[in-house]
Motif scaffolding. Structure first.
Motif, mmCIF file in Angstrom:
data_model
loop_
_atom_site.group_PDB
_atom_site.id
_atom_site.type_symbol
_atom_site.label_atom_id
_atom_site.label_comp_id
_atom_site.label_asym_id
_atom_site.label_seq_id
_atom_site.Cartn_x
_atom_site.Cartn_y
_atom_site.Cartn_z
ATOM 1 N N LEU A 82 6.418 3.983 -0.433
ATOM 2 C CA LEU A 82 6.028 5.092 -1.330
ATOM 3 C C LEU A 82 5.859 3.716 -2.863
ATOM 4 O O LEU A 82 6.724 3.780 -2.801
ATOM 5 C CB LEU A 82 7.109 5.540 -1.696
ATOM 6 N N CYS A 83 5.101 4.329 -3.640
ATOM 7 C CA CYS A 83 4.975 3.032 -4.578
ATOM 8 C C CYS A 83 6.007 4.382 -6.006
ATOM 9 O O CYS A 83 6.214 5.955 -5.426
ATOM 10 C CB CYS A 83 3.224 3.378 -5.480
ATOM 11 N N PRO A 84 6.594 3.427 -7.200
ATOM 12 C CA PRO A 84 7.090 4.230 -7.581
ATOM 13 C C PRO A 84 6.838 5.340 -8.021
ATOM 14 O O PRO A 84 7.551 6.440 -8.542
ATOM 15 C CB PRO A 84 7.201 3.299 -9.341
ATOM 16 N N ASP A 85 5.982 5.667 -8.452
ATOM 17 C CA ASP A 85 5.070 7.727 -8.814
ATOM 18 C C ASP A 85 5.017 8.461 -7.753
ATOM 19 O O ASP A 85 5.018 9.648 -7.864
ATOM 20 C CB ASP A 85 3.403 7.709 -9.385
ATOM 21 N N CYS A 86 5.188 8.249 -6.302
ATOM 22 C CA CYS A 86 5.917 8.853 -5.162
ATOM 23 C C CYS A 86 6.729 8.860 -4.844
ATOM 24 O O CYS A 86 7.066 10.006 -3.985
ATOM 25 C CB CYS A 86 4.159 8.378 -4.278
ATOM 26 N N GLN A 87 7.861 8.220 -4.912
ATOM 27 C CA GLN A 87 9.107 8.328 -4.106
ATOM 28 C C GLN A 87 9.628 9.521 -4.943
ATOM 29 O O GLN A 87 9.309 9.844 -6.014
ATOM 30 C CB GLN A 87 9.625 7.158 -5.331
ATOM 31 N N ILE A 121 1.574 -1.184 0.050
ATOM 32 C CA ILE A 121 -0.028 0.386 0.341
ATOM 33 C C ILE A 121 0.848 0.765 0.109
ATOM 34 O O ILE A 121 1.520 0.998 0.405
ATOM 35 C CB ILE A 121 -1.099 0.082 1.831
ATOM 36 N N CYS A 122 0.348 1.958 -1.296
ATOM 37 C CA CYS A 122 1.491 3.541 -0.938
ATOM 38 C C CYS A 122 0.724 4.709 -0.354
ATOM 39 O O CYS A 122 -0.836 4.498 -0.169
ATOM 40 C CB CYS A 122 1.503 4.070 -2.009
ATOM 41 N N SER A 123 1.207 4.950 1.360
ATOM 42 C CA SER A 123 0.707 5.933 1.777
ATOM 43 C C SER A 123 1.097 7.029 1.538
ATOM 44 O O SER A 123 0.053 8.044 2.320
ATOM 45 C CB SER A 123 2.412 5.449 3.455
ATOM 46 N N GLU A 124 1.311 7.633 0.704
ATOM 47 C CA GLU A 124 1.052 8.438 -0.179
ATOM 48 C C GLU A 124 -0.327 8.696 -0.719
ATOM 49 O O GLU A 124 -1.413 9.662 -0.342
ATOM 50 C CB GLU A 124 2.205 9.264 -1.187
ATOM 51 N N CYS A 125 -0.257 7.819 -2.034
ATOM 52 C CA CYS A 125 -1.430 8.093 -2.733
ATOM 53 C C CYS A 125 -2.582 7.835 -2.458
ATOM 54 O O CYS A 125 -3.709 7.004 -3.604
ATOM 55 C CB CYS A 125 -0.974 8.049 -4.821
ATOM 56 N N GLY A 126 -2.488 6.027 -1.596
ATOM 57 C CA GLY A 126 -3.103 4.670 -1.314
ATOM 58 C C GLY A 126 -3.258 3.792 -2.589
ATOM 59 O O GLY A 126 -3.952 3.399 -2.716
HETATM 60 ZN ZN LIG Z 1 1.834 6.598 -4.546
#
Ligand SMILES: [Zn+2]
Ligand SMILES: [Zn+2]
Length: 149
Positions: A144-149, A104-109
């Motif tokens: 953090l997912c690749p987009d949010c890193q 789970i990405c804690s930034e974008c869900g």
């Molecule tokens: Zn994300």
């Protein structure tokens, strides 16, 4: 143990859900079919709201209540996995209605299923150690997912 695996072909999964609901005397209305179709093809663990938003253009009379009712029918039949989060609300996995780990990405869900994690060995060790009969599990990894890193 209800921990198992099935293939993830969306068309097959859709048919499985439809057959299961029909067997329980549920009518498959066009709107219900549309909700099932989104759940069968989604790999991103949608919320009821995001399913509704995806369908409202094609089905202007679609209500959020219809989405929830369809989800509840699937829940009753054990054909959907509900993931409850205090911050993200409820998210749904119609592809894999059995317990499995989530990332789970804690930034974008964003929520993803890791495919290379085999929990059978861990579960068996746990049962041997504790004497418990393990029935289900909930395993979430946050990052953090690749987009949010
Ligand atoms: Zn994300
Ligand atoms: Zn999942």
């Amino acid at each position: 143990m209800i921990i198992n695996s099935s293939n993830n072909v969306p068309e097959i999964r859709l048919q499985q859900m439809i057959e299961r609901l029909k067997a329980s005397d549920c009518r498959i209305t066009p709107q219900r079919y549309a909700v099932l179709n989104v759940l069968a093809k989604s790999t991103d663990h949608p919320s009821a709201e995001s399913i509704h938003a995806e369908l409202i253009n094609h089905y202007p009379t679609m209500s959020l209540a219809t989405v929830y009712k369809t989800i509840n029918l699937l829940k009753r039949e054990g054909e959907i996995l509900e993931l409850e989060f205090s911050d993200l609300g409820n998210r749904y996995d119609g592809n894999k209605p059995y317990p499995h780990p989530h990332v789970i990405c804690s930034e974008c869900g964003k929520i993803v299923d890791p495919s290379q994690l085999d929990l059978d060995a861990i579960t068996n060790k746990m049962m041997a150690e504790t004497g418990f009969k393990i029935l289900t599990h909930r395993l979430d990894f946050y990052g953090l997912c690749p987009d949010c890193q």
